[in-house]
Write an enzyme that holds these catalytic residues in place. Structure first.
Site, PDB file in Angstrom:
ATOM      1  N   GLY A 236       0.722  -1.255   0.000  1.00  0.00           N
ATOM      2  CA  GLY A 236       0.000   0.000   0.000  1.00  0.00           C
ATOM      3  C   GLY A 236       0.751   1.306   0.000  1.00  0.00           C
ATOM      4  O   GLY A 236       0.172   2.337   0.335  1.00  0.00           O
ATOM      5  N   ASP A 256      -5.452  -6.918  -4.458  1.00  0.00           N
ATOM      6  CA  ASP A 256      -4.224  -7.704  -4.597  1.00  0.00           C
ATOM      7  C   ASP A 256      -4.551  -9.174  -4.425  1.00  0.00           C
ATOM      8  O   ASP A 256      -5.593  -9.530  -3.836  1.00  0.00           O
ATOM      9  CB  ASP A 256      -3.165  -7.291  -3.564  1.00  0.00           C
ATOM     10  N   CYS A 354       8.665  -0.322 -11.748  1.00  0.00           N
ATOM     11  CA  CYS A 354       9.969   0.099 -11.228  1.00  0.00           C
ATOM     12  C   CYS A 354      11.067  -0.580 -12.048  1.00  0.00           C
ATOM     13  O   CYS A 354      12.061  -1.051 -11.514  1.00  0.00           O
ATOM     14  CB  CYS A 354      10.108  -0.204  -9.735  1.00  0.00           C
TER      15      CYS A 354
END
Length: 404
Positions: A236, A256, A354
């Site tokens: 989160g 999720d 990322c």
């Protein structure tokens, strides 16, 4: 630097668990730091920083020491000696270091540093992939930057305070910070410290979140009163940022497949005072079907190779396998397709990773827009963030809009 046997032993124990038993570096270090209550902050800092350095440069140190996996205790001791010599530390007069060839170690480094794969300590296949994907000049800069230790960046929780008040509170507790230019909610620690022990953290005034990661929520432009879906919420970090931007007004659905991560999110949300978050475990596809066409905003913070965050997860480069890239890109495309269906006409979606690889980033967005599902979408903006240029994590984010 004066070495202590119990601290060096902890480093070697950690290296064995990470290299030989495949355990995650952050989890190993977390456990090691609890081994002896007498250790102070400098002792713990030595263990954590030295272990991370050995993980970052496993290949380089192994080549110089002349050892290969699986590493024996003697092998790990030799690698530690290489680290110490290259860092300019005087080895203690212990029997284990009695025959350390200091001059040979320095000479070997001068020879090997001309080979990027060894100097930056990465697998051959990853070096070839990075050079092909980004081009030689950018890859050279980026993989070098990704071996630098990551700065500790905080995100102020605007549900409870503001950046100036947080900075003053942390200063009063002995934590010096400075604002990060261009990031309105970010403070950077001037030196590494355990801020989780601060009262400000216990009171929910901040979260630790890299500056690059803090760019994602503002891009989504989630506003009070909206229905927002965080499709890969995890524990989160970005969900909490979205809740603050929404000022606790509206509905923020955190989805999720991992229940334990959602449980951690609930704890963090309580501490942060974020009350508009609703967590939902994704089992069957029923949850997504019910949400079809109902969301104003959707965040797809997709699973990825994580190559942009090697500074904080250096063991990832040793765990990733070439075939994983193909697997994860298929997952990313599936997620983009699934979550795009949740948007209302005029709604916005941010796709983020990322990673620094175009195959996970620009190529994924382009493929989606060319697909049947993507025909009603347009690319508003996209940004690739590189550690070598920003000083923070490598990241990618794209803003898509569903046409009304």
């Amino acid at each position: 630097m004066r070495f202590h046997q119990n601290l060096v032993a902890a480093v070697l124990d950690g290296a064995d668990l990470i290299f030989n038993q495949g355990q995650y570096a952050d989890k190993v270090i977390e456990k090691l730091l609890k081994r002896d209550r007498r250790w102070g902050s400098r002792d713990r800092g030595f263990i954590a920083e030295t272990l991370y350095e050995m993980v970052r440069y496993k290949r380089l140190y192994g080549e110089i020491a002349g050892v290969k996996q699986p590493f024996t205790r003697e092998d790990l001791t030799r690698m530690f000696a290489v680290w110490a010599v290259l860092k300019g530390h005087q080895l203690p007069p212990w029997p284990a270091f009695a025959d350390t060839p200091v001059r040979r170690i320095r000479g070997a480094y001068d020879t090997l540093k001309t080979d990027r794969k060894i100097r930056e300590s990465i697998p051959d296949w990853l070096d070839a992939l990075g050079a092909e994907a980004l081009g030689e000049p950018l890859w050279e800069e980026e993989i070098h930057a990704l071996n630098d230790p990551a700065a500790v960046v905080l995100r102020v929780n605007t549900l409870k305070t503001n950046r100036d008040s947080l900075a003053r509170a942390l200063q009063a507790e002995g934590f010096a910070t400075q604002p990060v230019e261009g990031y309105p909610d970010a403070l950077q620690l001037e030196s590494r410290a355990n801020v989780f022990q601060s009262q400000a953290f216990q009171d929910g005034w901040f979260e630790v979140q890299d500056a690059s990661s803090q760019k994602v929520a503002p891009l989504l432009d989630a506003r009070p009163g909206m229905r927002v879906v965080d499709g890969c919420a995890g524990a989160g970090g970005k969900t909490l940022h979205l809740a603050a931007q929404m000022e606790n007004k509206g509905q923020l659905l955190a989805l999720d497949i991992y229940v334990n991560k959602l449980q951690e999110l609930k704890k963090r949300a309580r501490r942060a005072g974020a009350f508009n978050i609703e967590t939902r475990e994704l089992g069957s596809g029923k949850t997504l079907k019910r949400l079809a066409g109902s969301a104003d905003r959707v965040l797809v913070d997709a699973p990825c190779t994580g190559l942009g965050v090697l500074r904080r997860n250096p063991d990832a480069k040793w765990k990733i396998r070439p075939e994983f890239l193909q697997e994860v890109t298929q997952t990313q495309q599936k997620l983009l397709t699934q979550y795009s269906r949740l948007l209302k006409p005029g709604g916005k979606l941010v796709y983020a990773t990322c990673s620094i690889l175009p195959a996970e980033n620009q190529d994924q967005v382009a493929a989606f827009l060319e697909s049947e599902e993507g025909k009603g979408f347009r690319l508003v903006s996209e940004e690739s963030v590189y550690a070598s240029r920003s000083g923070y994590d490598g990241f990618y984010m794209a803003l898509l809009e569903r046409e009304g």
